[in-house]
Motif scaffolding. Sequence first.
Motif, PDB file in Angstrom:
ATOM      1  N   LEU A   1      10.520 -40.919 -10.213  1.00  0.00           N
ATOM      2  CA  LEU A   1      11.665 -40.027 -10.283  1.00  0.00           C
ATOM      3  C   LEU A   1      12.648 -40.551 -11.307  1.00  0.00           C
ATOM      4  CD1 LEU A   1      14.314 -41.346  -8.775  1.00  0.00           C
ATOM      5  CD2 LEU A   1      13.234 -40.475  -6.766  1.00  0.00           C
ATOM      6  N   ALA A   2      13.417 -39.602 -11.844  1.00  0.00           N
ATOM      7  CA  ALA A   2      14.400 -39.940 -12.874  1.00  0.00           C
ATOM      8  C   ALA A   2      15.683 -39.153 -12.641  1.00  0.00           C
ATOM      9  CB  ALA A   2      13.855 -39.614 -14.261  1.00  0.00           C
ATOM     10  N   PHE A   3      16.770 -39.767 -13.052  1.00  0.00           N
ATOM     11  CA  PHE A   3      18.078 -39.121 -13.075  1.00  0.00           C
ATOM     12  C   PHE A   3      18.584 -39.180 -14.502  1.00  0.00           C
ATOM     13  CE2 PHE A   3      17.758 -40.548  -8.704  1.00  0.00           C
ATOM     14  CZ  PHE A   3      18.334 -39.534  -7.971  1.00  0.00           C
ATOM     15  N   SER A   4      19.074 -38.053 -15.003  1.00  0.00           N
ATOM     16  CA  SER A   4      19.663 -37.995 -16.338  1.00  0.00           C
ATOM     17  C   SER A   4      21.049 -37.367 -16.213  1.00  0.00           C
ATOM     18  CB  SER A   4      18.777 -37.169 -17.277  1.00  0.00           C
ATOM     19  OG  SER A   4      18.661 -35.843 -16.810  1.00  0.00           O
ATOM     20  N   PRO A   5      21.891 -37.546 -17.231  1.00  0.00           N
ATOM     21  CA  PRO A   5      23.254 -37.017 -17.150  1.00  0.00           C
ATOM     22  C   PRO A   5      23.320 -35.498 -16.995  1.00  0.00           C
ATOM     23  CG  PRO A   5      23.073 -38.601 -18.932  1.00  0.00           C
ATOM     24  CD  PRO A   5      21.681 -38.325 -18.451  1.00  0.00           C
ATOM     25  N   ALA A   6      24.268 -35.066 -16.181  1.00  0.00           N
ATOM     26  CA  ALA A   6      24.620 -33.647 -16.046  1.00  0.00           C
ATOM     27  C   ALA A   6      25.960 -33.484 -16.755  1.00  0.00           C
ATOM     28  CB  ALA A   6      24.744 -33.266 -14.573  1.00  0.00           C
ATOM     29  N   TYR A   7      26.108 -32.400 -17.499  1.00  0.00           N
ATOM     30  CA  TYR A   7      27.292 -32.246 -18.341  1.00  0.00           C
ATOM     31  C   TYR A   7      28.139 -31.027 -17.967  1.00  0.00           C
ATOM     32  CZ  TYR A   7      25.070 -35.646 -21.419  1.00  0.00           C
ATOM     33  OH  TYR A   7      24.488 -36.773 -21.932  1.00  0.00           O
ATOM     34  N   HIS A   8      29.440 -31.217 -18.077  1.00  0.00           N
ATOM     35  CA  HIS A   8      30.426 -30.125 -18.075  1.00  0.00           C
ATOM     36  C   HIS A   8      31.011 -30.184 -19.478  1.00  0.00           C
ATOM     37  CE1 HIS A   8      34.296 -28.234 -16.188  1.00  0.00           C
ATOM     38  NE2 HIS A   8      33.821 -27.534 -17.189  1.00  0.00           N
ATOM     39  N   GLY A   9      30.507 -29.327 -20.344  1.00  0.00           N
ATOM     40  CA  GLY A   9      30.852 -29.435 -21.761  1.00  0.00           C
ATOM     41  C   GLY A   9      30.241 -30.717 -22.303  1.00  0.00           C
TER      42      GLY A   9
ATOM     43  N   GLU B   1      11.622 -41.474 -26.026  1.00  0.00           N
ATOM     44  CA  GLU B   1      11.583 -41.595 -27.490  1.00  0.00           C
ATOM     45  C   GLU B   1      12.959 -41.424 -28.116  1.00  0.00           C
ATOM     46  OE1 GLU B   1       8.726 -38.620 -28.571  1.00  0.00           O
ATOM     47  OE2 GLU B   1       7.019 -39.913 -28.079  1.00  0.00           O
ATOM     48  N   ASN B   2      13.788 -40.576 -27.534  1.00  0.00           N
ATOM     49  CA  ASN B   2      15.113 -40.311 -28.089  1.00  0.00           C
ATOM     50  C   ASN B   2      16.184 -41.231 -27.529  1.00  0.00           C
ATOM     51  OD1 ASN B   2      14.025 -38.281 -29.688  1.00  0.00           O
ATOM     52  ND2 ASN B   2      14.435 -36.689 -28.199  1.00  0.00           N
ATOM     53  N   GLY B   3      15.781 -42.207 -26.731  1.00  0.00           N
ATOM     54  CA  GLY B   3      16.720 -43.205 -26.229  1.00  0.00           C
ATOM     55  C   GLY B   3      17.768 -42.657 -25.271  1.00  0.00           C
ATOM     56  N   ARG B   4      17.427 -41.597 -24.552  1.00  0.00           N
ATOM     57  CA  ARG B   4      18.375 -41.019 -23.598  1.00  0.00           C
ATOM     58  C   ARG B   4      18.595 -41.957 -22.414  1.00  0.00           C
ATOM     59  NH1 ARG B   4      20.843 -37.459 -26.729  1.00  0.00           N
ATOM     60  NH2 ARG B   4      19.410 -35.892 -27.502  1.00  0.00           N
ATOM     61  N   SER B   5      19.784 -41.884 -21.864  1.00  0.00           N
ATOM     62  CA  SER B   5      20.137 -42.688 -20.702  1.00  0.00           C
ATOM     63  C   SER B   5      19.460 -42.112 -19.464  1.00  0.00           C
ATOM     64  CB  SER B   5      21.658 -42.677 -20.512  1.00  0.00           C
ATOM     65  OG  SER B   5      22.001 -43.343 -19.324  1.00  0.00           O
ATOM     66  N   LEU B   6      18.587 -42.897 -18.859  1.00  0.00           N
ATOM     67  CA  LEU B   6      17.894 -42.485 -17.651  1.00  0.00           C
ATOM     68  C   LEU B   6      18.005 -43.575 -16.602  1.00  0.00           C
ATOM     69  CD1 LEU B   6      14.468 -41.125 -18.984  1.00  0.00           C
ATOM     70  CD2 LEU B   6      16.386 -39.788 -18.155  1.00  0.00           C
ATOM     71  N   HIS B   7      18.085 -43.163 -15.361  1.00  0.00           N
ATOM     72  CA  HIS B   7      17.929 -44.072 -14.231  1.00  0.00           C
ATOM     73  C   HIS B   7      16.600 -43.630 -13.639  1.00  0.00           C
ATOM     74  CE1 HIS B   7      22.125 -45.154 -14.702  1.00  0.00           C
ATOM     75  NE2 HIS B   7      22.404 -43.874 -14.730  1.00  0.00           N
ATOM     76  N   GLU B   8      15.583 -44.477 -13.737  1.00  0.00           N
ATOM     77  CA  GLU B   8      14.260 -44.044 -13.327  1.00  0.00           C
ATOM     78  C   GLU B   8      13.498 -45.166 -12.645  1.00  0.00           C
ATOM     79  OE1 GLU B   8      11.936 -42.925 -16.797  1.00  0.00           O
ATOM     80  OE2 GLU B   8      12.810 -44.542 -17.942  1.00  0.00           O
ATOM     81  N   TRP B   9      12.695 -44.750 -11.677  1.00  0.00           N
ATOM     82  CA  TRP B   9      11.886 -45.693 -10.913  1.00  0.00           C
ATOM     83  C   TRP B   9      10.480 -45.168 -10.778  1.00  0.00           C
ATOM     84  CZ3 TRP B   9      16.926 -44.510  -9.823  1.00  0.00           C
ATOM     85  CH2 TRP B   9      17.819 -45.584  -9.846  1.00  0.00           C
ATOM     86  N   VAL B  10       9.558 -46.120 -10.637  1.00  0.00           N
ATOM     87  CA  VAL B  10       8.155 -45.803 -10.432  1.00  0.00           C
ATOM     88  C   VAL B  10       7.676 -46.595  -9.217  1.00  0.00           C
ATOM     89  CG1 VAL B  10       7.355 -47.621 -12.034  1.00  0.00           C
ATOM     90  CG2 VAL B  10       5.881 -45.658 -11.542  1.00  0.00           C
TER      91      VAL B  10
END
Length: 171
Positions: A57-65, A37-46
């Motif tokens: 499964l899904a991958f979302s960004p990991a942040y350093h700051g 809903e919030n339009g986040r960047s995901l790499h996801e497969w079903v």
Amino acid sequence: MKIQKVTEETRAKVYALLRAAFPGSAYEADLVQRLHENGRSLHEWVCLHTNKAIAYLAFSPAYHGKEICGLHLAPMAVAPDFQRQGVGSEILRFALRQEPIRSRPLFVLGEVAYYKRFGFEPCPLPICPFDKNNSHFLSLRNENSDSFIVGYEPEFKTAAKSPGPPGKKRR
């Protein structure tokens, strides 16, 4: 069985799968729905079988700051009727071969013995805010030596409140 990227048409099936795979918790389904809903960047497969979602499964960004330092694997789910049959391993191996997954540092909060089979190793740094002592926090291709608390998308904190950390499968 067919593994494909998640589409608008398969999202409802993914949410239903997440609710079935994590009984008693709406966290994972609510998390993925809010990320969508919030339009986040995901790499996801079903993974579909007879037009039913049996793995996700899904991958979302990991942040350093504010900088992206890798990707978080979360959530990952397999339908109860298909667990312990290699479906989860198959979708994870598939995802790990895809661009941009195959070349990025990856982080996961989960069962150590399971994820070690795919090359993940215990991750002392960065620090996971959802795992005291990083005892279930693992990484792949992580060469970070800085001490910082790794960031997640805000939806990980604002999805429905449930016991247990995000991304960690409860059995």
